[in-house]
Design a protein around this motif. Structure first.
Motif, short mmCIF file in Angstrom:
data_model
loop_
_atom_site.label_atom_id
_atom_site.label_comp_id
_atom_site.label_asym_id
_atom_site.label_seq_id
_atom_site.Cartn_x
_atom_site.Cartn_y
_atom_site.Cartn_z
N VAL A 1 43.21 -24.48 -31.48
CA VAL A 1 42.11 -25.27 -30.92
C VAL A 1 41.96 -26.53 -31.76
O VAL A 1 42.49 -26.60 -32.87
CB VAL A 1 40.77 -24.49 -30.91
CG1 VAL A 1 40.91 -23.17 -30.16
CG2 VAL A 1 40.25 -24.24 -32.32
N LYS A 2 41.24 -27.50 -31.21
CA LYS A 2 40.99 -28.73 -31.95
C LYS A 2 39.64 -28.60 -32.64
O LYS A 2 38.59 -28.61 -31.98
CB LYS A 2 41.04 -29.92 -30.99
CG LYS A 2 42.47 -30.09 -30.44
CD LYS A 2 42.64 -31.26 -29.52
CE LYS A 2 44.16 -31.49 -29.31
NZ LYS A 2 44.43 -32.57 -28.36
N SER A 3 39.66 -28.48 -33.96
CA SER A 3 38.44 -28.10 -34.67
C SER A 3 37.45 -29.25 -34.79
O SER A 3 36.33 -29.04 -35.25
CB SER A 3 38.79 -27.55 -36.05
OG SER A 3 39.46 -28.52 -36.83
N VAL B 1 34.82 -28.26 -31.87
CA VAL B 1 34.22 -26.93 -31.92
C VAL B 1 33.11 -27.01 -32.96
O VAL B 1 33.31 -27.59 -34.04
CB VAL B 1 35.26 -25.86 -32.32
CG1 VAL B 1 34.60 -24.48 -32.40
CG2 VAL B 1 36.43 -25.84 -31.35
N GLN C 1 45.38 -26.89 -26.48
CA GLN C 1 44.22 -26.61 -27.32
C GLN C 1 42.92 -26.73 -26.52
O GLN C 1 42.00 -25.93 -26.68
CB GLN C 1 44.19 -27.58 -28.52
CG GLN C 1 45.28 -27.33 -29.55
CD GLN C 1 46.47 -28.23 -29.36
OE1 GLN C 1 46.98 -28.37 -28.25
NE2 GLN C 1 46.93 -28.87 -30.42
N HIS D 1 34.04 -28.59 -24.28
CA HIS D 1 35.03 -29.67 -24.32
C HIS D 1 34.70 -30.85 -23.42
O HIS D 1 35.44 -31.84 -23.39
CB HIS D 1 36.42 -29.11 -24.08
CG HIS D 1 37.02 -28.65 -25.39
ND1 HIS D 1 36.36 -27.78 -26.23
CD2 HIS D 1 38.16 -28.98 -26.02
CE1 HIS D 1 37.08 -27.59 -27.32
NE2 HIS D 1 38.19 -28.31 -27.21
N ARG E 1 38.35 -19.45 -19.01
CA ARG E 1 38.94 -20.64 -19.63
C ARG E 1 40.09 -21.20 -18.77
O ARG E 1 40.75 -20.48 -18.04
CB ARG E 1 39.46 -20.29 -21.02
CG ARG E 1 38.41 -19.68 -21.93
CD ARG E 1 39.01 -19.28 -23.24
NE ARG E 1 40.22 -18.49 -23.06
CZ ARG E 1 41.13 -18.28 -24.01
NH1 ARG E 1 40.95 -18.81 -25.21
NH2 ARG E 1 42.19 -17.55 -23.78
N SER F 1 44.10 -29.36 -35.50
CA SER F 1 44.36 -28.06 -34.87
C SER F 1 44.40 -26.93 -35.90
O SER F 1 45.01 -27.07 -36.97
CB SER F 1 45.70 -28.09 -34.12
OG SER F 1 45.66 -29.04 -33.08
N HIS G 1 42.45 -23.79 -24.27
CA HIS G 1 42.02 -22.56 -24.96
C HIS G 1 40.50 -22.48 -25.08
O HIS G 1 39.95 -21.42 -25.38
CB HIS G 1 42.62 -22.50 -26.37
CG HIS G 1 44.06 -22.12 -26.40
ND1 HIS G 1 44.95 -22.64 -27.31
CD2 HIS G 1 44.78 -21.27 -25.64
CE1 HIS G 1 46.15 -22.13 -27.11
NE2 HIS G 1 46.08 -21.29 -26.10
N ARG G 2 39.81 -23.59 -24.93
CA ARG G 2 38.35 -23.61 -25.12
C ARG G 2 37.60 -23.93 -23.83
O ARG G 2 36.57 -23.34 -23.54
CB ARG G 2 37.97 -24.66 -26.17
CG ARG G 2 38.43 -24.38 -27.58
CD ARG G 2 37.70 -23.24 -28.24
NE ARG G 2 36.27 -23.45 -28.38
CZ ARG G 2 35.42 -22.50 -28.75
NH1 ARG G 2 35.86 -21.29 -29.02
NH2 ARG G 2 34.13 -22.74 -28.84
N SER H 1 39.28 -35.26 -29.92
CA SER H 1 40.09 -34.20 -29.30
C SER H 1 41.34 -34.72 -28.60
O SER H 1 41.78 -34.15 -27.62
CB SER H 1 39.26 -33.30 -28.38
OG SER H 1 38.43 -34.02 -27.51
#
Lengths: 152, 274
Positions: free
Chosen positions: A56-58, A61, B105, B35, B77, A48, B108-109, A42
């Motif tokens: 988001v950073k896949s 997730v 990013q 995260h 968030r 992304s 966002h999570r 990440s």
């Protein structure tokens, strides 16, 4: 576990292991390999994509966390007739890439940035892209491209 | 890097989440934005047998004016904390600090509750809420209890949360116009702070939180006590590490961290007092 996602406008139902990362699901199950795995921690932003409209950073997730989500990857940015997304066009016109590895993630992060801040200053673009690393360009032309896409 | 295998269950309410974590015992972990937890699981530093996903509990995402404080739902968030007009008005230090967590990013999570429950001394929001005198509300099988931020952090990644308790709300006192400053000293964008300082100073006193200066987020009480006793900013800042236990890592020696903390606390207090 069964998940249902919409990716680039198409609906998919898949059975995934809970530990499957979203980026692996996108690349290896849906075969959408435009989303890259860079650092896998990440940091670099190469993975992304847009999850319900936000970058988001896949790699960070789980696919099961994305159940029900609307996902857009770099493959979903151009129009059906092949017309590039304005951000892609701006990267091309401003030479915002060299090797291209970071580019899908840059484009996804930059479009998400403009969605939240349509009229950014150059400094806001630099800070807004802090989650995406490029080892070729020195960022100069990437910033130019994003500013161009913002109409500046 | 792929996490070790685990079972995944989803909670639709706080009560269900607490019941699920109770059923699965000490091998289960809550996951919110993931995260903090997922990177540890990918490195196999954490290998929970069960993940209880609380990210779909929608009534835990809110920022409310509650009179003398702002109540923030644990699932809120970082991006929503950063952009909250209510926080910008009443607790600008927290909104600003949230804007320095990771990158867009990540914001966002990641959630404020996840960050605090993870209790990482290098994270920005534990030290910031500590400096602000926040109270954390946790819910367990026997009801809710409130924990002062100053009693919450026990050791590295260890908090006062019991295994079957869940952080549900963060209550942050309004700053009432107090001056504030946030410093995050790092070498590269999006890095963790080598040393971070969250500080405020107002009519009712001051608060200074230190990031990455010990096994827990640190409240620099000696600095605030010195200011209250009439010490100059320079003299108070010289006490920056009196409550800290900095350690060395790849980025900094103990001596360097100690020096940085004193300099950054002085700068932060000068800005907060301006």
């Amino acid at each position: 576990m069964e998940i249902k996602v919409t990716v680039n406008g198409k609906k998919f139902t898949s059975d995934v292991e809970p530990r499957t990362l979203l980026v692996h699901y996108i690349r290896e199950v849906l075969n959408l390999t435009g989303t890259n795995v860079g650092c896998d921690t990440s940091s670099c932003g190469a993975c992304s994509l847009h999850l319900d409209g936000e970058a988001v950073k896949s790699c960070t997730v789980l696919a099961v966390q994305a159940d029900g989500a609307n996902i857009t990857t770099i493959e979903g940015m151009a129009a059906a007739d092949g017309t590039l997304h304005p951000m892609q066009q701006a990267f091309m016109e401003n030479h915002g890439l060299q090797c291209g590895f970071c580019t899908p993630g840059m484009v996804m992060a930059a479009t998400s940035l403009l969605e939240e801040n349509p009229n950014p200053t150059e400094e806001e673009v630099r800070i807004g892209l802090e989650g995406n690393l490029c080892r070729c360009t020195g960022y100069h032309n990437i910033i130019k491209a994003v500013m161009a896409a913002a109409g500046k | 890097m792929i996490p070790a295998a685990f079972d995944y269950v989803r909670a639709s309410s706080t009560a269900e989440a607490i019941s699920l974590i109770g059923q699965h015992g000490s091998d289960a972990k809550f996951i919110a934005g993931g995260h903090s937890l997922l990177p540890m699981m990918k490195l196999r530093l954490a290998q929970p047998a069960v993940l209880v996903d609380i990210s779909r509990i929608s009534d835990l995402s809110y920022i409310k004016d509650a009179g003398d404080h702002i109540a923030i739902g644990a699932m809120t968030r970082h991006m929503d904390v950063e952009k909250s007009p209510v926080l910008a008005q009443h607790v600008p230090l927290l909104a600003h600090a949230a804007g320095h967590v990771g990158d867009p990013q990540v914001r966002h999570r990641g959630t404020i509750g996840g960050s605090i429950a993870h209790a990482d001394p290098a994270s920005d929001l534990p030290a910031t809420t500590l400096a602000l005198g926040a109270t954390y509300v946790v819910q367990g099988p026997n009801g809710t209890r409130e924990i002062a931020a100053s009693d919450f952090y026990k050791s590295f990644l260890e908090s006062d949360l019991a295994e079957d308790e869940m952080l549900t709300e963060i209550r942050v006192p309004k700053m009432n116009g107090a001056g504030w400053s946030f410093h995050k000293f790092n070498r590269r964008a999006q890095d963790w702070a080598i040393v971070g300082v969250a500080a405020w100073r107002g009519a009712n006193g001051s608060g200074v939180g230190l990031v990455n200066m010990g096994q827990t987020p640190i409240l620099a009480s000696s600095v605030s006590a010195a200011l209250a006793g009439g010490a100059s900013i320079a003299d108070a800042a010289a006490l920056a590490v009196a409550d800290a236990q900095p350690s060395a890592d790849n980025n900094a020696t103990v001596e360097y961290r100690t020096h940085l903390a004193k300099v950054l606390v002085r700068r932060a207090l000068e800005q907060a007092s301006a």
